[in-house]
Design a protein around this motif. Structure first.
Motif, PDB file in Angstrom:
ATOM      1  N   TYR A 132     -29.478 -64.445  32.457  1.00 20.83           N
ATOM      2  CA  TYR A 132     -29.290 -64.897  31.064  1.00 20.83           C
ATOM      3  C   TYR A 132     -30.003 -66.215  30.787  1.00 20.83           C
ATOM      4  O   TYR A 132     -30.720 -66.343  29.781  1.00 20.83           O
ATOM      5  CB  TYR A 132     -27.800 -65.032  30.749  1.00 20.83           C
ATOM      6  CG  TYR A 132     -27.521 -65.523  29.341  1.00 20.83           C
ATOM      7  CD1 TYR A 132     -27.759 -64.697  28.239  1.00 20.83           C
ATOM      8  CD2 TYR A 132     -27.043 -66.810  29.107  1.00 20.83           C
ATOM      9  CE1 TYR A 132     -27.522 -65.140  26.950  1.00 20.83           C
ATOM     10  CE2 TYR A 132     -26.800 -67.262  27.818  1.00 20.83           C
ATOM     11  CZ  TYR A 132     -27.033 -66.423  26.747  1.00 20.83           C
ATOM     12  OH  TYR A 132     -26.802 -66.878  25.469  1.00 20.83           O
ATOM     13  N   GLU A 133     -29.827 -67.209  31.643  1.00 20.84           N
ATOM     14  CA  GLU A 133     -30.402 -68.531  31.385  1.00 20.84           C
ATOM     15  C   GLU A 133     -31.925 -68.476  31.334  1.00 20.84           C
ATOM     16  O   GLU A 133     -32.555 -69.213  30.560  1.00 20.84           O
ATOM     17  CB  GLU A 133     -29.932 -69.540  32.442  1.00 20.84           C
ATOM     18  CG  GLU A 133     -28.446 -69.866  32.379  1.00 20.84           C
ATOM     19  CD  GLU A 133     -28.032 -70.478  31.038  1.00 20.84           C
ATOM     20  OE1 GLU A 133     -28.860 -71.197  30.429  1.00 20.84           O
ATOM     21  OE2 GLU A 133     -26.897 -70.231  30.602  1.00 20.84           O
ATOM     22  N   THR A 134     -32.527 -67.622  32.146  1.00 19.21           N
ATOM     23  CA  THR A 134     -33.985 -67.452  32.085  1.00 19.21           C
ATOM     24  C   THR A 134     -34.387 -66.724  30.808  1.00 19.21           C
ATOM     25  O   THR A 134     -35.356 -67.100  30.136  1.00 19.21           O
ATOM     26  CB  THR A 134     -34.481 -66.669  33.313  1.00 19.21           C
ATOM     27  OG1 THR A 134     -34.113 -67.369  34.494  1.00 19.21           O
ATOM     28  CG2 THR A 134     -36.002 -66.510  33.278  1.00 19.21           C
ATOM     29  N   SER A 135     -33.626 -65.701  30.441  1.00 17.52           N
ATOM     30  CA  SER A 135     -33.971 -64.886  29.268  1.00 17.52           C
ATOM     31  C   SER A 135     -33.980 -65.692  27.974  1.00 17.52           C
ATOM     32  O   SER A 135     -34.736 -65.373  27.047  1.00 17.52           O
ATOM     33  CB  SER A 135     -32.999 -63.707  29.135  1.00 17.52           C
ATOM     34  OG  SER A 135     -33.179 -62.776  30.177  1.00 17.52           O
ATOM     35  N   ILE A 136     -33.138 -66.712  27.876  1.00 14.44           N
ATOM     36  CA  ILE A 136     -33.046 -67.467  26.615  1.00 14.44           C
ATOM     37  C   ILE A 136     -34.008 -68.647  26.560  1.00 14.44           C
ATOM     38  O   ILE A 136     -34.010 -69.397  25.577  1.00 14.44           O
ATOM     39  CB  ILE A 136     -31.604 -67.955  26.342  1.00 14.44           C
ATOM     40  CG1 ILE A 136     -31.122 -68.904  27.443  1.00 14.44           C
ATOM     41  CG2 ILE A 136     -30.667 -66.763  26.190  1.00 14.44           C
ATOM     42  CD1 ILE A 136     -29.768 -69.536  27.144  1.00 14.44           C
ATOM     43  N   LEU A 137     -34.853 -68.821  27.589  1.00 18.66           N
ATOM     44  CA  LEU A 137     -35.878 -69.866  27.508  1.00 18.66           C
ATOM     45  C   LEU A 137     -36.801 -69.567  26.329  1.00 18.66           C
ATOM     46  O   LEU A 137     -37.204 -68.422  26.121  1.00 18.66           O
ATOM     47  CB  LEU A 137     -36.685 -69.932  28.806  1.00 18.66           C
ATOM     48  CG  LEU A 137     -35.928 -70.424  30.047  1.00 18.66           C
ATOM     49  CD1 LEU A 137     -36.802 -70.293  31.296  1.00 18.66           C
ATOM     50  CD2 LEU A 137     -35.481 -71.874  29.873  1.00 18.66           C
ATOM     51  N   PRO A 138     -37.153 -70.580  25.546  1.00 19.71           N
ATOM     52  CA  PRO A 138     -37.818 -70.336  24.248  1.00 19.71           C
ATOM     53  C   PRO A 138     -39.319 -70.103  24.335  1.00 19.71           C
ATOM     54  O   PRO A 138     -40.110 -70.845  23.763  1.00 19.71           O
ATOM     55  CB  PRO A 138     -37.507 -71.618  23.476  1.00 19.71           C
ATOM     56  CG  PRO A 138     -37.446 -72.676  24.535  1.00 19.71           C
ATOM     57  CD  PRO A 138     -36.839 -72.022  25.742  1.00 19.71           C
TER      58      PRO A 138
END
Length: 388
Positions: A334-340
């Motif tokens: 999740y934390e990687t996926s939400i990188l902009p």
């Protein structure tokens, strides 16, 4: 006394004549995942697999074993010979460790599985013996309805004593249900889709589309990180990277603006289909979720499906977004996926996309595009990376 990790196998033990094949595949996956960590013998006994611990590295073993599909529970155990003296010694050792780790525990319950039916005591009689040993030596009470901890006794040729069952992901060993090509973006959904299909025994490789230089190299590195997260569960991943920008430019010039997204999706599926045919994939996997975006309406999915004859898995199709985020958080993507960082789907994004496309209408819109040439050129310029 021998410390071991006792691994419960769930649905795998329900297999029929091919159970041995699944079991051997699982043991092979365990060996691969434990490379670089010292351990003893790995063996199978009456529905469970055991890994002998050779040094104080149980936490490392548990973390690796949790990433092996096919394992439902991991139980750090003490293995002893099946005789009353050694069993009592193991119970005292395990309960002492448990109460030192959890001084708040005040109640327990004994639970025995008597695989060796020749043993002279019944499961209930063994539970009573265990209860007596614990009550005599520790300041705890019996609670058969809601105990703070269990004292488990698996009585077989040897006996295994433990108090903890650590939940793993279950599922089926890698590759027992063929090979799948995952369309991997930088979003939340597609890594979860890959995880869920890997859990069902599908061996996963990843196909990623980018629009460099409209999308950045950092955006692609983000997706490779997600592929690495998938590899931690599914094993080595072939990462196919395709620049779809030349195709998007052609679509932008020769097709209606409101059909840009759906026609782009059809090209992605054509490329995936050709790769699957050439490289032996049994299925294509996407993170599509019904109604989430304009291309994921029923009409949009029908139009996309029309360009492939491969089986397309969409494991998220009926999920709530909150459920998908929960899984992404649990598996660490999740934390990687939400990188902009931008992805290729944002390039030439129509202001008012067609929400009710038809196969006939889209085929008419594609008539001026040299489809075969565009697909072949994209694959010819594709980059392939192996991600461990």
């Amino acid at each position: 006394m021998q410390r071991v990790m006792a691994l419960s196998l769930g649905e795998l033990v329900l297999k029929g004549k091919n159970r041995h094949t699944f079991l051997q595949k699982l043991i092979g996956d365990i060996k691969k995942n434990l490379r670089g960590i010292d351990h003893g013998k790995i063996y199978h006994n009456m529905g469970k697999v055991y890994v002998e611990v050779v040094e104080d590295n149980e936490e490392k073993l548990i973390n690796r074993l949790k990433h092996v599909f096919g394992i439902v529970y991991i139980a750090p155990s003490i293995k002893v010979e099946t005789n009353p003296e050694e069993i009592e010694e193991a119970i005292l050792h395990v309960v002492k460790e448990t109460l030192e780790k959890h001084p708040e525990y005040k109640t327990f319950k004994a639970q025995t599985s008597r695989g060796d039916k020749t043993y002279p005591l019944t499961s209930m009689e063994i539970n009573n013996k265990i209860g007596g040993i614990v009550l005599k030596n520790f300041d705890v009470k019996v609670d058969v309805h809601n105990p703070d901890f269990y004292v488990y006794c698996d009585l077989k040729k040897d006996t295994y004593i433990y108090t903890e069952k650590i939940k793993a992901y279950g599922g089926l060993p890698k590759g027992t249900n063929g090979r799948g090509l995952l369309l991997l973006s930088g979003g939340i959904d597609s890594p979860v889709a890959g995880f869920l299909m890997a859990k069902r025994g599908v061996s996963i490789d990843c196909l990623h589309f980018h629009s460099y230089p409209f999308t950045s190299e950092r955006a692609e590195e983000k997706v490779k990180t997600l592929a690495s997260d998938i590899a931690s569960f599914s094993g080595k991943v072939n990462f196919y990277s395709v620049n779809i920008l030349p195709i998007q430019k052609e679509i932008n010039k020769k097709a209606p603006e409101d059909e840009m997204t759906i026609i782009s999706r059809r090209f992605m599926m054509r490329i995936a289909n050709k790769l699957a045919e050439e490289r032996g994939y049994d299925s294509i996997i996407t993170g599509e979720n019904l109604g989430q975006v304009a291309s994921q309406t029923i009409g949009g999915l029908q139009v996309t499906n029309a360009v492939t004859d491969k089986l397309v898995f969409r494991p998220l199709i009926g999920m709530d977004k909150v459920n998908i985020i929960d899984i992404a958080t649990e598996i660490g993507t999740y934390e990687t996926s939400i990188l902009p960082f931008e992805d290729c789907c944002t390039v030439f994004l129509p202001k008012h996309p067609n929400l009710r496309p038809t196969i006939e209408g889209i085929e008419e819109s594609e008539k001026d595009l040299d489809i075969d040439s565009l697909v072949e050129d994209a694959i010819a310029k594709m980059e392939v990376t192996v991600i461990e």
